[in-house]
Write a protein that holds these residues in place. Structure first.
Motif, mmCIF file in Angstrom:
data_model
loop_
_atom_site.group_PDB
_atom_site.id
_atom_site.type_symbol
_atom_site.label_atom_id
_atom_site.label_comp_id
_atom_site.label_asym_id
_atom_site.label_seq_id
_atom_site.Cartn_x
_atom_site.Cartn_y
_atom_site.Cartn_z
ATOM 1 N N ALA A 80 0.782 -1.286 -0.089
ATOM 2 C CA ALA A 80 0.051 -0.076 -0.013
ATOM 3 C C ALA A 80 0.854 1.277 -0.034
ATOM 4 C CB ALA A 80 -0.867 -0.126 1.097
ATOM 5 N N ILE A 81 0.286 2.385 -0.519
ATOM 6 C CA ILE A 81 1.086 3.537 -0.769
ATOM 7 C C ILE A 81 0.166 4.647 -0.497
ATOM 8 C CG2 ILE A 81 0.925 3.494 -3.285
ATOM 9 C CD1 ILE A 81 3.883 4.789 -3.340
ATOM 10 N N VAL A 82 0.677 5.735 -0.008
ATOM 11 C CA VAL A 82 0.073 7.020 0.285
ATOM 12 C C VAL A 82 0.840 8.224 -0.494
ATOM 13 C CG1 VAL A 82 -1.099 8.677 1.733
ATOM 14 C CG2 VAL A 82 -0.634 6.329 2.524
ATOM 15 N N ILE A 83 0.396 8.777 -1.538
ATOM 16 C CA ILE A 83 0.710 9.722 -2.392
ATOM 17 C C ILE A 83 0.087 10.904 -2.074
ATOM 18 C CG2 ILE A 83 0.989 10.594 -4.731
ATOM 19 C CD1 ILE A 83 0.769 7.568 -5.818
ATOM 20 N N GLY A 129 -1.495 -3.396 -1.728
ATOM 21 C CA GLY A 129 -1.179 -2.856 -2.815
ATOM 22 C C GLY A 129 -2.102 -1.535 -3.278
ATOM 23 N N ALA A 130 -2.943 -1.047 -2.349
ATOM 24 C CA ALA A 130 -3.781 -0.060 -2.627
ATOM 25 C C ALA A 130 -3.056 1.305 -2.595
ATOM 26 C CB ALA A 130 -4.943 0.001 -1.472
ATOM 27 N N THR A 131 -3.490 2.048 -3.485
ATOM 28 C CA THR A 131 -2.874 3.693 -3.690
ATOM 29 C C THR A 131 -3.853 4.602 -2.856
ATOM 30 O OG1 THR A 131 -1.872 2.707 -5.290
ATOM 31 C CG2 THR A 131 -1.806 5.215 -5.189
ATOM 32 N N ILE A 132 -3.392 5.578 -2.052
ATOM 33 C CA ILE A 132 -4.042 6.595 -1.513
ATOM 34 C C ILE A 132 -3.632 7.892 -2.156
ATOM 35 C CG2 ILE A 132 -5.048 7.823 0.580
ATOM 36 C CD1 ILE A 132 -5.725 4.544 0.251
ATOM 37 N N MET A 133 -4.598 8.611 -2.918
ATOM 38 C CA MET A 133 -4.092 9.748 -3.702
ATOM 39 C C MET A 133 -4.106 10.918 -2.933
ATOM 40 S SD MET A 133 -2.933 8.638 -6.479
ATOM 41 C CE MET A 133 -2.875 9.872 -7.708
ATOM 42 N N VAL A 150 -7.798 5.303 -4.310
ATOM 43 C CA VAL A 150 -8.636 6.049 -3.717
ATOM 44 C C VAL A 150 -8.319 7.428 -4.248
ATOM 45 C CG1 VAL A 150 -9.345 6.803 -1.646
ATOM 46 C CG2 VAL A 150 -8.739 4.419 -1.960
ATOM 47 N N THR A 151 -9.349 8.153 -5.053
ATOM 48 C CA THR A 151 -9.125 9.476 -5.554
ATOM 49 C C THR A 151 -9.990 10.299 -5.007
ATOM 50 O OG1 THR A 151 -10.636 8.833 -7.367
ATOM 51 C CG2 THR A 151 -8.223 8.577 -7.632
ATOM 52 N N ARG A 152 -10.985 9.933 -4.263
ATOM 53 C CA ARG A 152 -11.912 10.577 -3.658
ATOM 54 C C ARG A 152 -12.225 10.181 -2.151
ATOM 55 N NH1 ARG A 152 -16.886 11.411 -8.008
ATOM 56 N NH2 ARG A 152 -15.519 12.024 -9.707
ATOM 57 N N ASP A 153 -12.981 11.103 -1.318
ATOM 58 C CA ASP A 153 -12.990 10.741 0.247
ATOM 59 C C ASP A 153 -14.128 9.735 0.349
ATOM 60 O OD1 ASP A 153 -11.726 13.331 0.552
ATOM 61 O OD2 ASP A 153 -13.334 14.279 1.238
ATOM 62 N N ILE A 154 -13.817 8.855 1.462
ATOM 63 C CA ILE A 154 -14.539 7.553 1.479
ATOM 64 C C ILE A 154 -15.356 7.866 2.873
ATOM 65 C CG2 ILE A 154 -14.360 5.060 2.030
ATOM 66 C CD1 ILE A 154 -11.646 5.171 0.335
ATOM 67 N N ASN A 163 -10.564 1.114 -9.531
ATOM 68 C CA ASN A 163 -9.705 2.116 -10.074
ATOM 69 C C ASN A 163 -10.409 2.944 -11.042
ATOM 70 O OD1 ASN A 163 -7.582 4.115 -11.105
ATOM 71 N ND2 ASN A 163 -6.329 2.314 -11.797
ATOM 72 N N PRO A 164 -10.825 4.265 -10.693
ATOM 73 C CA PRO A 164 -10.850 4.760 -9.270
ATOM 74 C C PRO A 164 -11.657 4.036 -8.283
ATOM 75 C CG PRO A 164 -11.995 6.225 -10.728
ATOM 76 C CD PRO A 164 -11.593 5.032 -11.617
ATOM 77 N N ALA A 165 -11.433 4.126 -7.101
ATOM 78 C CA ALA A 165 -12.160 3.334 -6.072
ATOM 79 C C ALA A 165 -13.746 3.972 -5.989
ATOM 80 C CB ALA A 165 -11.565 3.591 -4.789
#
Length: 211
Positions: A80-83, A129-133, A150-154, A163-165
């Motif tokens: 997992a990665i936080v961008i 492997g999730a990506t937080i934008m 994840v491109t928007r608030d959850i 993708n996008p979540a």
């Protein structure tokens, strides 16, 4: 001895008594001026412990303007990665090439780019492997599927994937989610959490309210 120890870098002890060193408690191993991390949140990775902050959020620098805020009891799987916002490039010109970063005299020249904090709420599970934008907020109790972007608030207690979540489903009814946010079990004492474990694990919200 408490059943959880926020000071323990390696929270998992194997049956033979040895610590499992690839799962680390983030607050115990990270000292980063732009990160705020709650107790008992963990991340599993195969890098060196001292590289944990860079592996999780590789574009968050000590001089960044944005923050990465992680709540309590967050579970983050491998890869997992936080961008964060410091990864952004200026897009208003002909080119997006970041010329200024290659000179010490102008390296701060992109500080006028927009930035937002990235916030991961309490008890969030982020899959493999999730990506937080940049700049998103993930509500408490949410689940992010493996490889999701994840491109928007959850919202709280939502399950998202893709993708996008996008929303897969809510984990509970709106009324139950309201009850859980009011209970905020992640702020309880460890003794109370330990007493409540059967209800936390079974999803018995009525019994949880009685603890």
């Amino acid at each position: 001895m408490p059943f959880l120890d926020r000071r323990q870098p390696y929270p998992i002890t194997l049956a033979d008594g040895t610590p499992y060193r690839e799962t680390v408690q983030l607050a115990a191993v990270i000292d980063h001026p732009r990160m705020e991390i709650g107790d008992y949140s963990y991340f599993t990775h195969s890098g060196r412990t001292e590289e944990t902050a860079t592996i999780l959020a590789p574009y968050l620098y000590p001089f960044s303007q944005e923050r990465l805020v992680i709540g309590r009891f967050v579970q983050i799987a491998r890869e997992a990665i936080v961008i964060t916002s410091s990864a952004n490039h200026a897009m208003s010109g002909v080119t997006t090439y970041p010329f200024r970063v290659f000179s010490p005299q102008t390296i701060d020249g992109y500080r006028d780019l927009p930035y937002r904090d990235t916030v991961i709420g309490h008890d969030v599970w982020i899959g493999h492997g999730a990506t937080i934008m940049p700049g998103v907020t993930i509500g408490p109790g949410a689940i992010v599927a493996a490889r999701a972007v994840v491109t928007r608030d959850i919202p709280p207690y939502a399950m998202v994937g893709g993708n996008p979540a996008t929303l897969i489903r809510k984990r509970f009814t709106d009324a139950e989610i309201g009850d859980l946010l009011t209970l905020a079990w992640w702020d309880w004492s460890l003794d109370r959490i330990e007493r409540a474990l059967p209800h936390l694990e079974s999803g018995d919200i009525a019994a949880l309210k009685a603890v």
